[in-house]
Design a protein around this motif. Structure first.
Motif, PDB file in Angstrom:
ATOM      1  N   LEU A  10      58.617  61.053  90.318  1.00 52.66           N
ATOM      2  CA  LEU A  10      57.868  60.051  89.560  1.00 52.66           C
ATOM      3  C   LEU A  10      58.095  60.318  88.080  1.00 52.66           C
ATOM      4  O   LEU A  10      57.554  61.264  87.511  1.00 52.66           O
ATOM      5  N   VAL A  11      58.937  59.488  87.464  1.00 52.26           N
ATOM      6  CA  VAL A  11      59.323  59.671  86.065  1.00 52.26           C
ATOM      7  C   VAL A  11      58.784  58.495  85.260  1.00 52.26           C
ATOM      8  O   VAL A  11      59.289  57.373  85.347  1.00 52.26           O
ATOM      9  N   LEU A  12      57.760  58.759  84.457  1.00 56.33           N
ATOM     10  CA  LEU A  12      57.082  57.710  83.679  1.00 56.33           C
ATOM     11  C   LEU A  12      57.079  58.060  82.199  1.00 56.33           C
ATOM     12  O   LEU A  12      56.165  57.694  81.460  1.00 56.33           O
ATOM     13  N   ARG A  13      58.085  58.738  81.759  1.00 59.01           N
ATOM     14  CA  ARG A  13      58.182  59.222  80.387  1.00 59.01           C
ATOM     15  C   ARG A  13      58.056  58.090  79.366  1.00 59.01           C
ATOM     16  O   ARG A  13      58.570  56.994  79.566  1.00 59.01           O
ATOM     17  N   ASN A  14      57.326  58.365  78.275  1.00 57.76           N
ATOM     18  CA  ASN A  14      57.153  57.434  77.142  1.00 57.76           C
ATOM     19  C   ASN A  14      56.339  56.193  77.488  1.00 57.76           C
ATOM     20  O   ASN A  14      56.443  55.168  76.798  1.00 57.76           O
ATOM     21  N   SER A  15      55.524  56.263  78.521  1.00 57.80           N
ATOM     22  CA  SER A  15      54.686  55.113  78.898  1.00 57.80           C
ATOM     23  C   SER A  15      53.356  55.188  78.148  1.00 57.80           C
ATOM     24  O   SER A  15      52.308  55.471  78.718  1.00 57.80           O
ATOM     25  N   LYS A  16      53.403  54.905  76.876  1.00 60.42           N
ATOM     26  CA  LYS A  16      52.220  55.059  76.023  1.00 60.42           C
ATOM     27  C   LYS A  16      51.230  53.911  76.167  1.00 60.42           C
ATOM     28  O   LYS A  16      50.023  54.117  76.135  1.00 60.42           O
ATOM     29  N   ASP A  17      51.749  52.699  76.290  1.00 64.18           N
ATOM     30  CA  ASP A  17      50.899  51.517  76.158  1.00 64.18           C
ATOM     31  C   ASP A  17      50.130  51.156  77.420  1.00 64.18           C
ATOM     32  O   ASP A  17      49.067  50.546  77.342  1.00 64.18           O
ATOM     33  N   TRP A  18      50.646  51.503  78.586  1.00 60.53           N
ATOM     34  CA  TRP A  18      50.036  51.000  79.819  1.00 60.53           C
ATOM     35  C   TRP A  18      49.619  52.078  80.813  1.00 60.53           C
ATOM     36  O   TRP A  18      48.778  51.828  81.674  1.00 60.53           O
ATOM     37  N   LEU A  19      50.174  53.279  80.720  1.00 59.72           N
ATOM     38  CA  LEU A  19      49.872  54.316  81.711  1.00 59.72           C
ATOM     39  C   LEU A  19      48.561  55.021  81.375  1.00 59.72           C
ATOM     40  O   LEU A  19      48.431  55.648  80.328  1.00 59.72           O
ATOM     41  N   THR A  20      47.595  54.928  82.278  1.00 58.72           N
ATOM     42  CA  THR A  20      46.299  55.571  82.117  1.00 58.72           C
ATOM     43  C   THR A  20      45.939  56.329  83.387  1.00 58.72           C
ATOM     44  O   THR A  20      46.648  56.253  84.396  1.00 58.72           O
ATOM     45  N   ASP A  21      44.836  57.049  83.331  1.00 59.07           N
ATOM     46  CA  ASP A  21      44.350  57.757  84.520  1.00 59.07           C
ATOM     47  C   ASP A  21      44.119  56.789  85.682  1.00 59.07           C
ATOM     48  O   ASP A  21      44.414  57.101  86.840  1.00 59.07           O
ATOM     49  N   ALA A  22      43.576  55.615  85.370  1.00 59.62           N
ATOM     50  CA  ALA A  22      43.256  54.641  86.423  1.00 59.62           C
ATOM     51  C   ALA A  22      44.506  54.165  87.158  1.00 59.62           C
ATOM     52  O   ALA A  22      44.442  53.818  88.342  1.00 59.62           O
ATOM     53  N   ASP A  45      57.052  63.521  85.659  1.00 57.44           N
ATOM     54  CA  ASP A  45      57.371  63.531  84.229  1.00 57.44           C
ATOM     55  C   ASP A  45      56.530  62.470  83.540  1.00 57.44           C
ATOM     56  O   ASP A  45      56.781  61.274  83.675  1.00 57.44           O
ATOM     57  N   ILE A  46      55.525  62.912  82.818  1.00 55.85           N
ATOM     58  CA  ILE A  46      54.682  61.996  82.038  1.00 55.85           C
ATOM     59  C   ILE A  46      54.715  62.409  80.566  1.00 55.85           C
ATOM     60  O   ILE A  46      53.721  62.299  79.850  1.00 55.85           O
ATOM     61  N   SER A  47      55.868  62.875  80.129  1.00 56.70           N
ATOM     62  CA  SER A  47      56.046  63.278  78.736  1.00 56.70           C
ATOM     63  C   SER A  47      55.738  62.129  77.785  1.00 56.70           C
ATOM     64  O   SER A  47      56.089  60.979  78.047  1.00 56.70           O
ATOM     65  N   ASN A  48      55.053  62.465  76.711  1.00 54.94           N
ATOM     66  CA  ASN A  48      54.749  61.492  75.652  1.00 54.94           C
ATOM     67  C   ASN A  48      53.902  60.326  76.157  1.00 54.94           C
ATOM     68  O   ASN A  48      54.020  59.205  75.674  1.00 54.94           O
ATOM     69  N   CYS A  49      53.054  60.593  77.138  1.00 55.54           N
ATOM     70  CA  CYS A  49      52.105  59.579  77.623  1.00 55.54           C
ATOM     71  C   CYS A  49      50.730  59.925  77.056  1.00 55.54           C
ATOM     72  O   CYS A  49      50.045  60.817  77.563  1.00 55.54           O
ATOM     73  N   SER A  50      50.343  59.223  76.038  1.00 56.64           N
ATOM     74  CA  SER A  50      49.174  59.624  75.248  1.00 56.64           C
ATOM     75  C   SER A  50      47.842  59.124  75.797  1.00 56.64           C
ATOM     76  O   SER A  50      46.786  59.566  75.335  1.00 56.64           O
ATOM     77  N   SER A  51      47.853  58.230  76.780  1.00 67.27           N
ATOM     78  CA  SER A  51      46.596  57.663  77.275  1.00 67.27           C
ATOM     79  C   SER A  51      46.135  58.291  78.584  1.00 67.27           C
ATOM     80  O   SER A  51      45.201  57.809  79.212  1.00 67.27           O
ATOM     81  N   VAL A  52      46.778  59.382  78.988  1.00 69.59           N
ATOM     82  CA  VAL A  52      46.395  60.108  80.197  1.00 69.59           C
ATOM     83  C   VAL A  52      45.514  61.280  79.786  1.00 69.59           C
ATOM     84  O   VAL A  52      45.565  61.748  78.649  1.00 69.59           O
ATOM     85  N   THR A  53      44.685  61.784  80.703  1.00 70.90           N
ATOM     86  CA  THR A  53      43.793  62.903  80.389  1.00 70.90           C
ATOM     87  C   THR A  53      43.947  64.011  81.428  1.00 70.90           C
ATOM     88  O   THR A  53      44.703  63.893  82.391  1.00 70.90           O
ATOM     89  N   ASN A  54      43.186  65.085  81.225  1.00 70.48           N
ATOM     90  CA  ASN A  54      43.264  66.243  82.111  1.00 70.48           C
ATOM     91  C   ASN A  54      42.788  65.945  83.531  1.00 70.48           C
ATOM     92  O   ASN A  54      43.118  66.692  84.457  1.00 70.48           O
TER      93      ASN A  54
END
Length: 304
Positions: A99-111, A127-136
């Motif tokens: 599952l490679v979702l790198r750079n998915s800043k605008d739409w990828l969230t925990d939900a 790979d969720i590198s540079n995904c800023s809307s995800v949390t721990n």
């Protein structure tokens, strides 16, 4: 995409006037054995979604493909993806390996991500590198549901905390490659736990974790005995002390990245170079005059 047409004709040798024509379409080709294995992986993701709109049978075929596909990679069109498209691709899939979702800043969230992880017990790579809307909380779901994961990339995920990495280290002990570049919230305590829990760890990037100290690296050297590649670039608190311990205990180390570490010098790196470890810091060159003198001295036959 228009359906490909294959035409074959069978004629009766005894009667030239009788000719049977049989038309085969793309959908008549075996789906799983041919189309899914050799054709679909070559199509861009946009084309696969366009194919769904051709006919009901095409929709059925692509839906089946998405349900058994083992790889989802959206990094090339990360800025064009939507939560709806991701839902279509993963809704009924329990076989994901990558599952490679790198750079998915605008739409990828925990939900969006957590339901996918909950139904992916076979996941090997995330790979969720540079995904800023995800949390721990996503790391907690990963640790509970994907305990066989081998590769986790969290490059520039500044939201990663000690708690999130702790859950990952305790639950996912089979991790072999972990990228924590730029995860500023991680400290020595979390890295120490990681070293003690994940004995199969071969690649680890701790680059730009500015709070990292010699203590954490010394524990890594002693505990992570399978380590082959370590990246500590930009960790300016590290010194020669930790590198000397690496040289002594990290016997399987093959590569070290240590640029921009101001207190790591050739005094400690030299021991690793002697072992053949590849280091991204060039060794200091002798002065030109001295180098020339050494070269000429080899040709001199001194007589007293």
């Amino acid at each position: 995409m228009a359906e490909a047409m294959l035409s074959t004709s069978v004629s009766d040798e005894g009667d030239d006037s009788s000719e049977i024509e049989e038309e085969l379409t793309l959908l008549d080709i075996p789906w799983e054995d041919v189309i899914f294995r050799y054709i679909m992986p070559c199509l861009p993701l946009q084309t696969k979604f366009q194919l769904r709109r051709v006919s009901k049978q095409c929709l059925e075929m692509v839906t089946l493909y998405f349900s058994i596909n083992k790889t989802v990679n959206t990094c090339r069109i990360a800025n064009k993806m939507t939560t709806g498209a991701m839902s279509i691709m993963t809704r009924n899939n329990t076989s994901l390996h990558d599952l490679v979702l790198r750079n998915s800043k605008d739409w990828l969230t925990d939900a969006v991500l957590r339901p996918i992880l909950k139904q992916s017990p076979k996941l090997q790579r995330l790979d969720i590198s540079n995904c800023s809307s995800v949390t721990n909380s996503t790391l907690q779901v990963l640790g509970v549901n994907c305990q066989n994961v081998r590769t986790v990339c969290l490059n520039d995920c500044h939201w990663v905390s000690v708690d999130g990495l702790t859950v990952l280290a305790i639950q996912c002990v089979n991790i072999e490659s972990l990228d924590l570049t730029g995860c500023w919230g991680v400290n020595d305590e979390a890295i120490t736990l990681l070293a003690m829990q994940c004995k199969k760890l071969q690649y680890l990037s701790l680059a730009k974790i500015y709070g990292l100290t010699d203590y954490a690296v010394s524990i890594l050297a002693r505990e992570a005995t399978s380590m082959r590649h370590l990246n500590i670039r930009g960790c300016w608190r590290l010194s020669d002390d930790s590198i000397r311990i690496l040289a002594e205990y990290a016997t399987n180390l093959k590569a070290l990245e240590a640029r921009e570490c101001r207190d790591i010098t050739e005094n400690s790196l030299y021991k690793l170079r002697q072992r053949g470890v590849k280091i991204d810091v060039r060794p200091p060159q002798p002065p030109r005059g001295l180098a020339g003198l050494r070269h000429r001295s080899k040709r001199l036959n001194l007589q007293i």
